[in-house]
Design a protein around this motif. Structure first.
Motif, mmCIF file in Angstrom:
data_model
loop_
_atom_site.group_PDB
_atom_site.id
_atom_site.type_symbol
_atom_site.label_atom_id
_atom_site.label_comp_id
_atom_site.label_asym_id
_atom_site.label_seq_id
_atom_site.Cartn_x
_atom_site.Cartn_y
_atom_site.Cartn_z
ATOM 1 N N LEU A 25 3.789 11.226 13.843
ATOM 2 C CA LEU A 25 2.739 10.224 13.702
ATOM 3 C C LEU A 25 2.532 9.875 12.241
ATOM 4 C CD1 LEU A 25 -0.036 11.746 16.017
ATOM 5 C CD2 LEU A 25 1.801 10.168 16.665
ATOM 6 N N ALA A 26 2.262 8.608 11.987
ATOM 7 C CA ALA A 26 1.854 8.148 10.658
ATOM 8 C C ALA A 26 0.709 7.165 10.857
ATOM 9 C CB ALA A 26 2.998 7.483 9.919
ATOM 10 N N PHE A 27 -0.310 7.266 10.024
ATOM 11 C CA PHE A 27 -1.493 6.424 10.163
ATOM 12 C C PHE A 27 -1.717 5.580 8.917
ATOM 13 C CE2 PHE A 27 -2.247 10.038 12.955
ATOM 14 C CZ PHE A 27 -2.648 9.410 14.121
ATOM 15 N N PHE A 28 -1.966 4.293 9.139
ATOM 16 C CA PHE A 28 -2.355 3.366 8.085
ATOM 17 C C PHE A 28 -3.800 2.961 8.350
ATOM 18 C CE2 PHE A 28 2.217 2.835 8.151
ATOM 19 C CZ PHE A 28 2.561 2.597 6.828
ATOM 20 N N ILE A 88 0.849 -1.195 0.000
ATOM 21 C CA ILE A 88 0.000 0.000 0.000
ATOM 22 C C ILE A 88 0.884 1.245 0.000
ATOM 23 C CG2 ILE A 88 -1.938 -1.154 1.137
ATOM 24 C CD1 ILE A 88 -1.024 0.004 3.793
ATOM 25 N N ASP A 89 0.262 2.389 -0.211
ATOM 26 C CA ASP A 89 1.004 3.644 -0.208
ATOM 27 C C ASP A 89 1.508 3.966 1.196
ATOM 28 O OD1 ASP A 89 0.553 4.040 -2.915
ATOM 29 O OD2 ASP A 89 -1.252 5.251 -2.566
ATOM 30 N N LYS A 90 2.692 4.526 1.255
ATOM 31 C CA LYS A 90 3.257 4.962 2.533
ATOM 32 C C LYS A 90 2.631 6.298 2.895
ATOM 33 C CE LYS A 90 7.331 6.949 3.029
ATOM 34 N NZ LYS A 90 6.874 8.135 3.751
ATOM 35 N N PRO A 91 2.020 6.384 4.084
ATOM 36 C CA PRO A 91 1.445 7.673 4.470
ATOM 37 C C PRO A 91 2.533 8.666 4.846
ATOM 38 C CG PRO A 91 1.287 6.133 6.293
ATOM 39 C CD PRO A 91 1.844 5.367 5.117
ATOM 40 N N ASP A 92 2.239 9.930 4.672
ATOM 41 C CA ASP A 92 3.141 10.966 5.159
ATOM 42 C C ASP A 92 3.023 11.016 6.673
ATOM 43 O OD1 ASP A 92 3.926 11.726 2.586
ATOM 44 O OD2 ASP A 92 2.252 13.140 2.414
ATOM 45 N N TRP A 93 4.126 11.290 7.335
ATOM 46 C CA TRP A 93 4.067 11.485 8.780
ATOM 47 C C TRP A 93 3.965 12.975 9.068
ATOM 48 C CZ3 TRP A 93 7.731 14.588 10.877
ATOM 49 C CH2 TRP A 93 8.948 14.715 10.201
ATOM 50 N N PHE A 94 3.523 13.299 10.278
ATOM 51 C CA PHE A 94 3.408 14.694 10.691
ATOM 52 C C PHE A 94 3.662 14.784 12.194
ATOM 53 C CE2 PHE A 94 -0.724 12.745 10.976
ATOM 54 C CZ PHE A 94 -1.204 13.163 12.209
ATOM 55 N N TRP A 95 4.004 15.967 12.652
ATOM 56 C CA TRP A 95 4.229 16.209 14.079
ATOM 57 C C TRP A 95 2.899 16.421 14.795
ATOM 58 C CZ3 TRP A 95 8.477 15.573 16.855
ATOM 59 C CH2 TRP A 95 9.723 15.602 16.227
ATOM 60 N N THR A 96 2.814 15.959 16.024
ATOM 61 C CA THR A 96 1.683 16.335 16.862
ATOM 62 C C THR A 96 1.723 17.851 17.032
ATOM 63 O OG1 THR A 96 3.006 15.950 18.857
ATOM 64 C CG2 THR A 96 1.568 14.141 18.125
ATOM 65 N N ASP A 97 0.607 18.407 17.467
ATOM 66 C CA ASP A 97 0.526 19.858 17.624
ATOM 67 C C ASP A 97 1.551 20.371 18.631
ATOM 68 O OD1 ASP A 97 -1.558 20.334 15.790
ATOM 69 O OD2 ASP A 97 -3.073 19.821 17.286
ATOM 70 N N ALA A 98 1.930 21.624 18.466
ATOM 71 C CA ALA A 98 2.872 22.284 19.369
ATOM 72 C C ALA A 98 2.292 22.327 20.785
ATOM 73 C CB ALA A 98 3.150 23.701 18.869
ATOM 74 N N PRO A 99 3.159 22.421 21.796
ATOM 75 C CA PRO A 99 2.705 22.367 23.195
ATOM 76 C C PRO A 99 1.601 23.358 23.545
ATOM 77 C CG PRO A 99 5.083 22.175 23.115
ATOM 78 C CD PRO A 99 4.623 22.484 21.708
ATOM 79 N N GLU A 100 1.656 24.562 22.987
ATOM 80 C CA GLU A 100 0.626 25.545 23.330
ATOM 81 C C GLU A 100 -0.745 25.163 22.775
ATOM 82 O OE1 GLU A 100 2.984 27.020 19.762
ATOM 83 O OE2 GLU A 100 3.505 26.260 21.740
ATOM 84 N N VAL A 101 -0.786 24.324 21.738
ATOM 85 C CA VAL A 101 -2.050 23.827 21.180
ATOM 86 C C VAL A 101 -2.431 22.499 21.832
ATOM 87 C CG1 VAL A 101 -3.189 23.009 19.066
ATOM 88 C CG2 VAL A 101 -1.652 24.988 18.978
ATOM 89 N N ALA A 102 -1.453 21.594 21.950
ATOM 90 C CA ALA A 102 -1.714 20.252 22.466
ATOM 91 C C ALA A 102 -2.032 20.238 23.960
ATOM 92 C CB ALA A 102 -0.524 19.340 22.178
ATOM 93 N N LYS A 103 -1.462 21.173 24.706
ATOM 94 C CA LYS A 103 -1.689 21.229 26.159
ATOM 95 C C LYS A 103 -1.457 19.865 26.805
ATOM 96 C CE LYS A 103 -4.986 24.895 25.469
ATOM 97 N NZ LYS A 103 -6.271 25.062 24.869
ATOM 98 N N THR A 104 -0.396 19.205 26.387
ATOM 99 C CA THR A 104 -0.096 17.866 26.868
ATOM 100 C C THR A 104 0.251 17.875 28.344
ATOM 101 O OG1 THR A 104 0.710 17.251 24.677
ATOM 102 C CG2 THR A 104 1.418 15.856 26.520
ATOM 103 N N GLU A 105 -0.281 16.890 29.047
ATOM 104 C CA GLU A 105 0.083 16.639 30.438
ATOM 105 C C GLU A 105 0.553 15.204 30.544
ATOM 106 O OE1 GLU A 105 -2.964 17.552 33.284
ATOM 107 O OE2 GLU A 105 -3.387 19.488 32.362
ATOM 108 N N TYR A 106 1.692 15.016 31.199
ATOM 109 C CA TYR A 106 2.242 13.683 31.432
ATOM 110 C C TYR A 106 2.408 13.519 32.937
ATOM 111 C CZ TYR A 106 5.571 9.820 31.538
ATOM 112 O OH TYR A 106 6.199 8.637 31.802
#
Length: 151
Positions: A63-66, A34-52
């Motif tokens: 990230l890349a999605f099939f 199948i075609d290889k999907p393009d990968w992309f970065w998760t959103d920047a911290p100010e958008v993602a508001k990630t908490e770990y």
């Protein structure tokens, strides 16, 4: 323990952590023809508001999605910041990270799962929704990702 905690039993996605998303994406594309999907970065911290582990985190990942019929395969190459992705890669090496379910009512599900002994590890936003990784390993032997998409 409560029953039907998620309100959904359809696995939407399987996530894998990898060291080289370009190489691994190519390998999967070739394997399945199948075609290889393009990968992309998760959103920047100010958008993602990630908490770990309850604290703000600058963690990002490629990230890349099939799309594999009824199931999506997600490849995740974490950056150097601490995250559930980085922790999994350092502790276990490349491979399985999570199964994901689409849910409604993110905070209510997080609270319900916590009340049933399942700890929130990481959460954040993405364009169009939010996610949360829940540690269900004591009972289910894996991480569960909750995905809530905006309507």
């Amino acid at each position: 323990m409560d029953k039907n905690l998620l309100g959904n039993h359809v696995i939407t996605q399987i996530g894998l952590v990898v060291r080289d998303i370009e190489q691994t994406s190519r390998a999967y594309a070739d394997f399945f023809g199948i075609d290889k999907p393009d990968w992309f970065w998760t959103d920047a911290p100010e958008v993602a508001k990630t908490e770990y582990e309850g604290a703000p985190s600058a963690a990002r990942a490629k990230l890349a999605f099939f799309d594999m019929g009824s199931l999506q395969l997600e490849l995740i190459e974490p950056d150097e910041h601490q995250s559930t992705w980085r922790e999994a890669l350092e502790q276990n090496g490349e491979g399985f990270h999570h199964i994901a379910f689409v849910i409604e009512g993110m905070q209510q599900k997080i609270d319900l799962l916590a009340g049933n002994g399942h700890k929130l590890l990481q959460k954040g936003e993405y364009t169009g929704g939010r996610y949360a990784y829940i540690d269900t390993s004591a009972q289910l032997k894996l991480l569960v990702e909750l995905l809530e998409n905006d309507r």
